[in-house]
Structures are given as C-alpha cells and as structure tokens.
Design a protein around this motif. Structure first.
Motif, PDB file in Angstrom:
ATOM      1  N   UNK A  49       0.891  -0.834  -0.284  1.00  0.00           N
ATOM      2  CA  UNK A  49      -0.467  -0.405  -0.140  1.00  0.00           C
ATOM      3  C   UNK A  49       0.587   1.327   0.306  1.00  0.00           C
ATOM      4  N   UNK A  50       1.375   1.530   1.248  1.00  0.00           N
ATOM      5  CA  UNK A  50       2.779   2.352   1.219  1.00  0.00           C
ATOM      6  C   UNK A  50       3.967   2.586  -0.216  1.00  0.00           C
ATOM      7  N   UNK A  51       3.971   1.670  -1.312  1.00  0.00           N
ATOM      8  CA  UNK A  51       4.897   1.443  -2.507  1.00  0.00           C
ATOM      9  C   UNK A  51       3.963   1.920  -3.220  1.00  0.00           C
ATOM     10  N   UNK A  52       2.867   1.812  -3.944  1.00  0.00           N
ATOM     11  CA  UNK A  52       1.528   2.751  -4.706  1.00  0.00           C
ATOM     12  C   UNK A  52       1.660   3.336  -4.530  1.00  0.00           C
ATOM     13  N   UNK A  53       1.133   3.866  -2.451  1.00  0.00           N
ATOM     14  CA  UNK A  53       0.391   5.638  -2.392  1.00  0.00           C
ATOM     15  C   UNK A  53       1.895   6.760  -2.978  1.00  0.00           C
ATOM     16  N   UNK A  54       3.403   6.003  -2.292  1.00  0.00           N
ATOM     17  CA  UNK A  54       4.664   6.391  -2.464  1.00  0.00           C
ATOM     18  C   UNK A  54       4.507   7.376  -3.656  1.00  0.00           C
ATOM     19  N   UNK A  55       4.504   6.183  -4.670  1.00  0.00           N
ATOM     20  CA  UNK A  55       4.678   5.803  -5.951  1.00  0.00           C
ATOM     21  C   UNK A  55       4.200   7.375  -6.943  1.00  0.00           C
ATOM     22  N   UNK A  56       2.425   6.823  -6.556  1.00  0.00           N
ATOM     23  CA  UNK A  56       1.426   8.422  -6.897  1.00  0.00           C
ATOM     24  C   UNK A  56       1.717   9.655  -5.772  1.00  0.00           C
ATOM     25  N   UNK A  57       2.348  10.016  -4.636  1.00  0.00           N
ATOM     26  CA  UNK A  57       2.791  10.891  -4.524  1.00  0.00           C
ATOM     27  C   UNK A  57       4.045  11.677  -4.894  1.00  0.00           C
ATOM     28  N   UNK A  70       8.332  14.024  -9.851  1.00  0.00           N
ATOM     29  CA  UNK A  70       9.038  13.116 -10.259  1.00  0.00           C
ATOM     30  C   UNK A  70       9.371  12.023 -10.561  1.00  0.00           C
ATOM     31  N   UNK A  71       9.860  11.417 -11.545  1.00  0.00           N
ATOM     32  CA  UNK A  71       9.431  10.494 -12.726  1.00  0.00           C
ATOM     33  C   UNK A  71       9.949   9.131 -11.673  1.00  0.00           C
ATOM     34  N   UNK A  72       8.564   8.679 -11.072  1.00  0.00           N
ATOM     35  CA  UNK A  72       8.867   7.911 -10.313  1.00  0.00           C
ATOM     36  C   UNK A  72       8.105   6.593 -10.633  1.00  0.00           C
ATOM     37  N   UNK A  73       8.034   4.660 -10.160  1.00  0.00           N
ATOM     38  CA  UNK A  73       7.730   3.714 -10.551  1.00  0.00           C
ATOM     39  C   UNK A  73       7.574   3.130  -9.547  1.00  0.00           C
ATOM     40  N   UNK A  74       6.490   2.037  -9.809  1.00  0.00           N
ATOM     41  CA  UNK A  74       6.577   1.090  -8.484  1.00  0.00           C
ATOM     42  C   UNK A  74       6.914  -0.318  -8.814  1.00  0.00           C
ATOM     43  N   UNK A  75       6.603  -0.474  -7.351  1.00  0.00           N
ATOM     44  CA  UNK A  75       7.681  -2.022  -8.049  1.00  0.00           C
ATOM     45  C   UNK A  75       7.203  -3.123  -7.109  1.00  0.00           C
ATOM     46  N   UNK A  76       6.449  -4.082  -6.685  1.00  0.00           N
ATOM     47  CA  UNK A  76       5.537  -4.777  -5.832  1.00  0.00           C
ATOM     48  C   UNK A  76       5.198  -5.890  -6.075  1.00  0.00           C
ATOM     49  N   UNK A  77       5.171  -7.299  -5.451  1.00  0.00           N
ATOM     50  CA  UNK A  77       4.557  -7.958  -5.507  1.00  0.00           C
ATOM     51  C   UNK A  77       3.487  -8.785  -6.353  1.00  0.00           C
ATOM     52  N   UNK A  78       2.481  -7.582  -5.832  1.00  0.00           N
ATOM     53  CA  UNK A  78       0.714  -7.532  -6.157  1.00  0.00           C
ATOM     54  C   UNK A  78       0.872  -6.790  -7.807  1.00  0.00           C
ATOM     55  N   UNK A  79       2.145  -6.027  -8.265  1.00  0.00           N
ATOM     56  CA  UNK A  79       1.911  -5.838  -9.891  1.00  0.00           C
ATOM     57  C   UNK A  79       1.556  -6.716 -10.653  1.00  0.00           C
ATOM     58  N   UNK A 122      13.422   6.657 -15.632  1.00  0.00           N
ATOM     59  CA  UNK A 122      13.156   6.571 -14.238  1.00  0.00           C
ATOM     60  C   UNK A 122      13.600   6.675 -13.616  1.00  0.00           C
ATOM     61  N   UNK A 123      13.954   7.927 -12.682  1.00  0.00           N
ATOM     62  CA  UNK A 123      14.809   8.107 -11.899  1.00  0.00           C
ATOM     63  C   UNK A 123      14.815   7.507 -10.090  1.00  0.00           C
ATOM     64  N   UNK A 124      13.100   6.853 -10.131  1.00  0.00           N
ATOM     65  CA  UNK A 124      12.845   6.914  -8.608  1.00  0.00           C
ATOM     66  C   UNK A 124      12.481   5.194  -9.158  1.00  0.00           C
ATOM     67  N   UNK A 125      12.939   4.628  -7.867  1.00  0.00           N
ATOM     68  CA  UNK A 125      11.874   3.252  -7.919  1.00  0.00           C
ATOM     69  C   UNK A 125      11.477   2.636  -6.489  1.00  0.00           C
ATOM     70  N   UNK A 126      10.225   2.731  -6.209  1.00  0.00           N
ATOM     71  CA  UNK A 126       9.301   2.646  -4.902  1.00  0.00           C
ATOM     72  C   UNK A 126       9.264   1.243  -4.493  1.00  0.00           C
ATOM     73  N   UNK A 127       9.847   0.807  -3.899  1.00  0.00           N
ATOM     74  CA  UNK A 127       9.761  -0.617  -4.307  1.00  0.00           C
ATOM     75  C   UNK A 127       9.801  -1.301  -2.650  1.00  0.00           C
ATOM     76  N   UNK A 128       8.937  -2.534  -2.189  1.00  0.00           N
ATOM     77  CA  UNK A 128       9.020  -3.371  -1.215  1.00  0.00           C
ATOM     78  C   UNK A 128      10.070  -3.997  -1.471  1.00  0.00           C
ATOM     79  N   UNK A 129       9.983  -5.646  -0.525  1.00  0.00           N
ATOM     80  CA  UNK A 129      11.867  -5.708  -0.561  1.00  0.00           C
ATOM     81  C   UNK A 129      12.269  -6.638  -1.823  1.00  0.00           C
ATOM     82  N   UNK A 130      11.192  -6.772  -2.825  1.00  0.00           N
ATOM     83  CA  UNK A 130      11.354  -7.420  -3.468  1.00  0.00           C
ATOM     84  C   UNK A 130      12.094  -7.346  -4.491  1.00  0.00           C
ATOM     85  N   UNK A 131      12.858  -5.975  -4.232  1.00  0.00           N
ATOM     86  CA  UNK A 131      13.907  -5.191  -4.902  1.00  0.00           C
ATOM     87  C   UNK A 131      15.397  -5.667  -3.880  1.00  0.00           C
ATOM     88  N   UNK A 132      15.115  -5.821  -3.224  1.00  0.00           N
ATOM     89  CA  UNK A 132      16.408  -6.160  -1.988  1.00  0.00           C
ATOM     90  C   UNK A 132      17.225  -7.223  -2.425  1.00  0.00           C
TER      91      UNK A 132
END
Length: 457
Positions: free
Chosen positions: A272-280, A286-295, A312-322
């Motif tokens: 939820x925060x991944x999606x929300x922050x990417x939209x914000x 900011x050129x941001x894209x989200x990356x999480x397990x529900x996409x 895109x300069x910003x990637x907002x991610x859950x630990x799927x990218x860690x």
C-alpha cells in the motif's frame, strides 16, 4: 556449521589484493567463456569466483556463502557452461531462485556468458502464461531458471517435461528460499531429480535450515565464504533522519528534492505504501515507478527496465527488490520504513555502492524505530550520521505533500473499486473460457474431469 568432512575441504575467500588475484584464464576457463567475459567487461574475478571456480571446475559440489553483489551468479554459471561445452546434452542445469526478478536476471546472465556457445535458457516463474512456458520447455533449453512453485507446477502438469537428464542443480539465495517457506516444495523437487548430479547451494547465511537442506542435497561439498559476518561496504555513506511518524511523507519529499539529479530506490514495508508514495511522487513531479509483488509480471519487469535505463529516476519498492537484483548506478537508497531484520537492511543498502562505487543510504527513523536502528548499527559495526535538514523548506513543502497524499489515497480507492467491479462482472454471466476453467479447478474436480469440461466449452 560444516561437518568434519566439509571442514577439511572448506575454503575461505577473504578479500584478496587486486594484484594477487589470478585471471579468469588462470582459473582454467575455456576461450568461449573468456571471450564472453571480455565482452561483458568482467576484467578480473571477484573473491567468491576465485574461491569457487577451481573446485567447481573439478566437479565438486559447492556451498557458497556470499552476500548480494559479490558476483556469485557468474561463480556458478561459468563452471556449468564449461561442462556444457564439454558434454552438450538435453536439459543440463536448473537454477531455483526465490523471486521472479532474480530468476530473469540469472537467465539473462547465463545467455550473456554463454553467447559464444549458443546457450538457450528458459525462465519459468509465476505471473506468466503457463502454456507459453510449456512451449519454451518443449524447445529443450540447456538451462531452466525457475521459482519453486511454478517449477513444481510444470513437473506435475506439463507433458514431456522432466528433470531426469539434469546434470546441475543450483539453489540461489537458499536462505531466502527457506525464509519464504518453499521448503516442502524443494523437498518434492529433490525427489524427482537424479541422485547423480552436481549441486551448488548459495546463501547469504548458514542457518540450521540451510544445514538440513545441505545434508539432503549435497555430496561431500566444498564450502567457500566471502565473509563471515554481515557488513556494509566502506564506500557506502549511511545516514539517518529522526522525525515524528506523521512527518515521514514530507521529509521523504524533502530528501528527494535535495537529491533530484540522483537515481534513488525508496524501500517501503507494505504494498500500500509503495503504491501510495509512487503516486505522491508522480503528482509532485518526480519520475517514479512502483515495484511490488501485487503488480503483474509484465508491470514489474517494465518498472525495472525503466529504472535501469534511466527513464525513471525513482523506484519505490517493497523488499521484492532488496536481494539479488543487480541494478547498476543506484546513487541513493532511502528506507522509508526500517526493516525488522538487520540483514534485510544490509541487502537493501547493498543496491548502492556496488563494485567499488560510492553511494548513500538514508533511513527515516520515528519514535518507534530507535531500537531497530541500534540493532542495525550493532550488526554492521557502523554508526549512522544525521542527515542535515532545512526546517523552513520542510514547512513550505508540507501543504503540497499533504494534498498529494490525499489525492493518492483517493486514486488507490478508485483503483480498488474498479478492481471489485471487474471481479463482479467476471462472476456474473459473462465469464470467458479462462474464468470458467478456473472455476472448475476451484470446485476441486480431478484433472481428467477438468480436461473434459474444458473440451465441452
């Protein structure tokens, strides 16, 4: 802990001075692989490669304890490709990885390293059409790179596919595989592959679970280690920012503003925060894209591709990218949420300051996170410095950030309503063939009845 037999064949891969390292040629690699390494600008082997390649080329099983970014993919891919060159036949190797993105990355590296040999690789992961994967498997790839669940599905359901000719099995990020409760699936897979095979097990840590897996799947292995404890690289500058919980969003935007020319990964704890922050961030320019397990899988790969290419300069991610992902030229990692486990912090910040480059990590710390930060500092043996802020500038940003936050919340609600609407329409009279077939499966019909039902449709 290694068994007494292992102890006699255990090799330490403590860092070696650059001038003392052997070349890839001196390690015994053949010319087609040396050509591919040169084309990929792999100039000298990493510590894990120096330690693992000689026993691997001798045909030994390997336990590799190596952190992310240490070059372990090439450490297991190169000896497999060399053996394939000597004895090309059927499905030769299977690599099991915990995440879809890591599986795609490993597959790409196999094809790049084996380019002079015409190596064919198939990536078998969830979120992709099973029929297309069955077609890819029917084309007899040399290497299959898979996530456990989807590999088990094809072993049970895809006619003509088996691992009976397998020469090599690799379990990559084995600690993560077991953390994600893939243990029972791995047990089933181990029962249907040849006992006479070479096995490589790579893990960031040696836990009791890994010890059990090792005893079940390896024969007289050589153990190689890059490091004995968790650590962050010396070129990483680590900072924290102590703030009230309600001010996390505005401080995140303040940091992103001050680092606007940098490539940034922002880690969140929840989808939820991944999606929300990417939209914000997109709302605020900011050129941001989200990356999480529900996409969807295509959306996940698309987000990664855009970020890797610099689109895109910003990637907002859950630990799927860690873990495991090699994303070059990440300048800054921001922990919007502090991970519960210290090793996850180390994997996250390991996305930057790779291959000798410098990088920064900034962790947002609220009144509820102090103990977690202290634990991380104890594990890494390093203190974080405070990130400087301008209170007036933050105050000016607050209204715009709050407004963008409300807009993001409304957009997520609208998306959820649209999703529920589509689901209701599917559950009504107008179901397509795939929906009906799913209903057959959910009703618990035997597979033979399922096929008959599908033919009737």
């Amino acid at each position: 802990m290694p068994t007494p037999e292992e102890a006699s064949t255990s090799r330490s891969a403590s860092p070696v001075a650059q001038e003392e390292k052997p070349t890839f040629k001196a390690l015994g690699l053949i010319d087609p692989l040396l050509t591919a390494l040169e084309q990929l600008n792999f100039t000298s082997p990493t510590d894990i490669q120096v330690a693992a390649l000689p026993p691997a080329l001798e045909g030994r099983d390997i336990i590799g304890v190596a952190s992310t970014g240490s070059g372990k993919t090439a450490a297991f891919a190169l000896p497999i490709l060399q053996k394939l060159w000597d004895d090309p036949r059927g499905l030769f190797a299977c690599v099991i990885a915990p995440t879809r993105e890591l599986a795609y990355q490993i597959s790409e590296q196999f094809e790049a390293l084996g380019s002079a040999m015409g190596v064919r690789s198939a990536t078998i992961v969830g979120g992709v059409d099973e029929m297309a994967q069955a077609v890819a498997l029917a084309k007899k790839p040399h290497v299959v790179v898979a996530t456990p669940g989807r590999l088990q599905y094809h072993l049970e359901n895809t006619k003509g596919f088996s691992l009976r000719t397998l020469q090599f099995l690799v379990l990559d990020e084995a600690d993560r595989l077991l953390d994600m409760d893939f243990g029972p699936i791995l047990d089933k897979i181990l029962k249907v592959i040849p006992q006479e095979r070479t096995t490589y097990l790579f893990s960031a840590t040696m836990t009791t679970k890994i010890g059990k897996l090792q005893r079940a799947s390896l024969s007289n292995p050589v153990r190689v280690e890059v490091s004995e404890k968790y650590s962050t690289v010396s070129t990483l500058l680590q900072y924290y920012l102590f703030i009230p919980l309600v001010q996390k969003d505005v401080h995140l935007i303040y940091i992103a503003n001050s680092l606007a020319q940098n490539s940034i990964i922002i880690f969140t704890r929840t989808v939820h925060d991944c999606q929300r922050l990417a939209i914000i961030m997109r709302t605020l320019g900011f050129p941001a894209v989200p990356l999480n397990g529900q996409l969807s899988q295509s959306a996940r790969l698309g987000a990664l591709a855009k970020f890797k290419s610099g689109g895109r300069k910003v990637l907002v991610a859950t630990d799927v990218a860690s873990r495991g992902l090699d994303i070059p030229h990440v300048d800054v990692v921001i922990n919007y949420d502090i991970p519960t486990h210290s090793k996850d912090y180390i994997h996250r910040v390991g996305r930057t300051a790779r291959a000798g480059r410098s990088g920064k990590s900034i962790t947002l710390v609220t009144q509820y996170d102090v103990e977690l930060v202290q634990r991380i500092e104890t594990v890494t043996g390093k203190r974080m410095d405070e990130w400087p802020t301008d209170k007036e500038e933050i105050a000016l940003l607050r209204e715009r950030v709050d407004e963008a936050g409300r807009a993001a919340t409304n957009e997520i609600k609208d998306q959820a309503r649209e999703g529920h609407g589509r689901k209701r329409r599917r559950e009504g009279g107008g179901k397509d063939e795939r929906d009906r077939d799913d209903d057959v499966v959910e009703a618990g019909m035997p597979s033979g009845m399922k096929k008959k039902a599908k033919r009737r449709q």
